[in-house]
Design a protein around this motif. Structure first.
Motif, short mmCIF file in Angstrom:
data_model
loop_
_atom_site.label_atom_id
_atom_site.label_comp_id
_atom_site.label_asym_id
_atom_site.label_seq_id
_atom_site.Cartn_x
_atom_site.Cartn_y
_atom_site.Cartn_z
N ARG A 23 0.83 -1.21 0.00
CA ARG A 23 0.00 0.00 0.00
C ARG A 23 0.86 1.26 0.00
NH1 ARG A 23 -1.07 3.56 3.66
NH2 ARG A 23 -0.22 2.34 5.42
N THR A 24 1.95 1.24 0.73
CA THR A 24 2.77 2.45 0.89
C THR A 24 3.65 2.75 -0.32
OG1 THR A 24 4.70 1.33 1.87
CG2 THR A 24 2.91 1.99 3.36
N VAL A 25 3.85 1.75 -1.18
CA VAL A 25 4.78 1.88 -2.30
C VAL A 25 4.09 2.49 -3.52
CG1 VAL A 25 6.21 0.57 -3.92
CG2 VAL A 25 6.28 0.04 -1.49
N ALA A 26 4.78 3.39 -4.18
CA ALA A 26 4.25 3.99 -5.40
C ALA A 26 4.22 2.97 -6.53
CB ALA A 26 5.11 5.19 -5.80
N PRO A 27 3.36 3.16 -7.52
CA PRO A 27 3.34 2.23 -8.66
C PRO A 27 4.73 2.07 -9.28
CG PRO A 27 1.44 3.68 -8.74
CD PRO A 27 2.31 4.18 -7.62
N GLY A 28 5.09 0.82 -9.53
CA GLY A 28 6.42 0.52 -10.04
C GLY A 28 7.46 0.34 -8.97
N GLY A 29 7.09 0.62 -7.70
CA GLY A 29 8.03 0.53 -6.60
C GLY A 29 8.30 -0.89 -6.15
N LEU A 30 9.27 -1.01 -5.27
CA LEU A 30 9.79 -2.30 -4.82
C LEU A 30 9.31 -2.66 -3.42
CD1 LEU A 30 12.03 -4.58 -5.33
CD2 LEU A 30 13.54 -3.08 -4.02
N VAL A 31 8.93 -3.92 -3.23
CA VAL A 31 8.68 -4.48 -1.90
C VAL A 31 9.58 -5.70 -1.77
CG1 VAL A 31 7.01 -5.50 -0.31
CG2 VAL A 31 6.28 -3.69 -1.89
N ALA A 32 10.45 -5.71 -0.77
CA ALA A 32 11.44 -6.78 -0.65
C ALA A 32 11.72 -7.09 0.82
CB ALA A 32 12.75 -6.40 -1.36
N ALA A 33 12.08 -8.33 1.10
CA ALA A 33 12.34 -8.75 2.47
C ALA A 33 13.24 -9.97 2.47
CB ALA A 33 11.03 -9.06 3.20
N TYR A 34 13.75 -10.31 3.65
CA TYR A 34 14.49 -11.55 3.81
C TYR A 34 14.24 -12.11 5.21
CZ TYR A 34 17.92 -8.27 5.80
OH TYR A 34 18.54 -7.27 6.52
N VAL A 35 14.31 -13.43 5.31
CA VAL A 35 14.10 -14.15 6.57
C VAL A 35 15.14 -15.27 6.65
CG1 VAL A 35 11.63 -13.66 6.79
CG2 VAL A 35 12.37 -15.63 5.46
N TRP A 36 15.53 -15.62 7.84
CA TRP A 36 16.47 -16.73 8.00
C TRP A 36 15.84 -18.05 7.59
CZ3 TRP A 36 21.09 -15.15 8.12
CH2 TRP A 36 21.55 -14.15 8.97
N ASP A 37 16.64 -18.91 7.00
CA ASP A 37 16.22 -20.29 6.70
C ASP A 37 16.45 -21.12 7.96
OD1 ASP A 37 15.81 -22.85 5.85
OD2 ASP A 37 17.23 -22.78 4.20
N TYR A 38 15.49 -21.06 8.88
CA TYR A 38 15.65 -21.73 10.16
C TYR A 38 15.69 -23.24 10.04
CZ TYR A 38 14.70 -17.31 12.57
OH TYR A 38 14.76 -16.02 13.03
N ALA A 39 15.02 -23.78 9.05
CA ALA A 39 14.92 -25.24 8.96
C ALA A 39 16.24 -25.88 8.61
CB ALA A 39 13.86 -25.62 7.93
N GLU A 40 16.98 -25.28 7.67
CA GLU A 40 18.19 -25.95 7.17
C GLU A 40 19.41 -25.04 7.08
OE1 GLU A 40 17.11 -27.51 3.39
OE2 GLU A 40 15.68 -28.96 4.18
N GLY A 41 19.21 -23.73 6.99
CA GLY A 41 20.32 -22.87 6.61
C GLY A 41 21.04 -22.14 7.71
#
Length: 269
Positions: free
Chosen positions: A127-145
């Motif tokens: 909602r906060t991002v302008a058209p064409g904008g980026l939404v990105a994230a990262y999370v730890w791979d708790y299961a294996e990584g």
């Protein structure tokens, strides 16, 4: 106690030694892959102690940079460690105090799996991002990584199998895998969705360097350790030490993997 009773994230300095030092390595690699343009408006959602926010400030030359964090202790640490133009507000990731379509990039590091409703948070980010904008994230791979956490929960399983079955982050956080992350971004209406691993080294000077951060009570694993009786804590410590690979000089070299996801908000038609 419930699973979330152990999910304590309040003290920025304690977090730095437990996870922050690795968070900063991942943040740098994550941003390097985004090819961020200068003079953009950035939003860091659930900014914690500021690992990602500070990296945006130093690498991306933002016009504006807002960190949103619900823990006052973490926000204070982020404020102290992040240069201008960053500023911070206390707010929930699922109800962002940001107007529609006013940022160019909304990012989040290592927080989605701890939210009660991750889908609502991603929808808010979009909602906060302008058209064409980026939404990105990262999370730890708790299961294996996550090498040191995998060794930790395997050690818990050996000395306290009932608790390990209930609290192991690899079991608790099924979101931290490529397919669920891709589905979450797609459900938010984002396009050009891409998921990829980000790996960094986690080098410990000795076993004390690995173990002592588990005593600070910040996060699920340290929260579990803090709840143990002294004798049980010592049994766990000894079991973990038997499991981690120590070099001839006592150092411990492991790896940590995160899953990074990104997508674009469609342009208006």
């Amino acid at each position: 106690m419930t699973e979330r009773d152990f999910d304590v994230w309040t003290a920025g300095n304690a977090y730095e030694r437990y996870m922050g030092r690795w968070s900063r390595l991942v943040a740098d690699e994550f941003l390097g892959r985004l090819a961020c343009a200068p003079d953009a408006r950035w939003l860091d959602i659930g900014c914690g102690s500021g690992a990602l926010t500070a990296t945006v400030a130093s690498r991306c030359r933002p016009r504006a940079l807002l960190g949103v964090e619900r823990s006052a202790g973490f926000a204070a640490a982020a404020r102290a460690n992040t240069p201008p133009p960053a500023h911070f507000v206390l707010a929930d990731a699922q109800a962002l105090p940001v107007a529609d379509a006013t940022v160019d990039a909304a990012v989040s590091g290592l927080v989605l799996n701890f939210l009660p409703d991750p889908a609502a948070a991603v929808a808010e980010a979009a909602r906060t991002v302008a058209p064409g904008g980026l939404v990105a994230a990262y999370v730890w791979d708790y299961a294996e990584g996550m090498g040191f956490l995998r060794h930790f929960w395997d050690a818990v399983a050996a000395v306290d199998p009932e608790s390990a079955a209930a609290l192991d982050e690899g079991r608790r956080f099924p979101l931290c895998r490529p397919a669920p992350l891709r589905a979450l971004w797609t459900a938010a209406g984002l396009t050009d969705v891409h998921v990829a691993p980000v790996e960094v080294p986690t080098a410990f000077g000795d076993f004390t360097d690995l173990w002592d951060p588990f005593l600070a009570g910040q996060g699920p694993a340290p929260g579990y350790v803090a709840a143990l009786a002294p004798a049980a804590r010592e049994r766990l410590r000894d079991e973990l030490r038997e499991r981690v690979p120590e070099g001839a000089d006592g150092s411990i070299a492991l790896r940590a993997r995160a899953w990074a996801v990104r997508g674009r908000k469609g342009a208006k038609t």
